[in-house]
Motif scaffolding. Sequence first.
Motif, short mmCIF file in Angstrom:
data_model
loop_
_atom_site.label_atom_id
_atom_site.label_comp_id
_atom_site.label_asym_id
_atom_site.label_seq_id
_atom_site.Cartn_x
_atom_site.Cartn_y
_atom_site.Cartn_z
N CYS A 193 0.80 -1.31 0.20
CA CYS A 193 0.27 0.27 0.34
C CYS A 193 0.29 1.20 -0.08
N CYS A 196 2.55 1.86 3.09
CA CYS A 196 3.76 -0.11 3.34
C CYS A 196 5.13 1.43 2.45
N ARG A 199 7.07 3.86 4.27
CA ARG A 199 7.39 3.40 5.37
C ARG A 199 9.18 2.77 4.80
N CYS A 210 1.04 -2.89 10.15
CA CYS A 210 0.00 -2.30 8.82
C CYS A 210 -1.19 -3.41 8.64
N CYS A 215 -0.69 -5.88 2.02
CA CYS A 215 0.63 -6.43 2.62
C CYS A 215 1.12 -7.86 3.75
#
Length: 430
Positions: A193, A196, A199, A210, A215
């Motif tokens: 996503c 992410c 991240r 998440c 994910c």
Amino acid sequence: MSGKFKAPRGTFDIVYPDSEKLERILQIGYEILIRHGYRRISTPIFENTEVFRRGIGEDTDIVTKEMYTFEDRGGESLTLRPEGTAPVIRAYLERSLYSGGIPQKLFYFGPMFRRERPQAGRYRQFHQLGAEAIGSDDPAIDSEIISIPDIYFKELGLRKYRVVVNSIGCLNCRKPYIERLTAFLESAKHDLCNDCKKRAKRNPLRIFDCKEEACSEALLKAPLMPDFLCEDCRAHFDSVLEMLKVLGVSYEVEPRLVRGLDYYTRTAFEFIFEGLGAQNAVCGGGRYDYLAEALGGPPSGGVGFSVGIERLLRAIELEGACPVVLPRLDVFVAWIEGTSRKQVLEILASLRRERLCADSDFMGRSLKAQMKHANRLGARFVVIVGGEEQKRGEVVLRDLDSSEQWTVGRSKLAQKIREALGEQWGETDG
Ligand SMILES: [Zn+2]
Ligand SMILES: [Zn+2]
């Protein structure tokens, strides 16, 4: 009479009887912590913003998005504390608490502040009961820290939770791990996503937090920290697990459990409760061997936990655990119209001096309305002052539970109430 204002979004008032339940639940927690050799510390509700920027980490959601930061009138940047550990370590260093012997075992309770989107179990002002053991890297202290909330929750009658533990290693073994993880995320980026994807660049460990199904699926093949632990971290983790068994804590190793902050090391753990929805971690914690250095102090390892009190109260409610005996008014002092106000106050004061929980009317109500008010307050006894009895130095004492009634000399009143309360306790004990 609703007034003009509401409590700010994400905050709430704690009103009786909830406030009384909370007090009792905290007492139980304090007793357990004191039994384990922990002592109370209270730090200010706000700190210099740098304490959190360095103590929690520049790249964390808390620091980038959630802190209540403001400039005071002297131009200093202050922040309402979003968590309790960094302030405790700041105090430990500032006040040289280590000179009182290490490990320093401290506990705290108080409100924390984060500007998150409010939802069930998540508030902008919330409360934490937490403990820190500072100055030791003995794995036995990690297992002690994990065992305390376990004892606490069991003593509250809670059963529906799992204890998950992991080790996130040290700077030596985490670096090669993060390189491998980053390479993996690069190869899997099309399945991640948008959050992410960010991240993966900024704070790759956090990717395991998440909740998106896609994910989670993409991460099934991700490299996991426990496979990368260096020899020392491996030995430390094995000892923690061994000693958890000694302490009777049932746990599961969860290799995807992370605390994606730079200063956290080795042990990480959470208590996950059934039925709480997304905010199901009632307690979390871990080791933070680099935190003291991040705050400018000498290296001093530490480990701690914090319990989210609002989530704990919800868990208690869901399981119907911890029936709390609420405080009750022992006696209400009522009076017949025309009775001297001074005499009523004297009786009220003398009952309170006798350590009875006593109240009276302050609204000039009729006797009938006073009796109604005494009932509403949940009083066990009513004393009626006035009339013929008053002239003989006596009062009428009525037991609202049994409807029994006596005429009692004023000097014997407290004793009579005590006896009646004692009889009741005797019955329930027998
Ligand atoms: Zn290591
Ligand atoms: Zn995601």
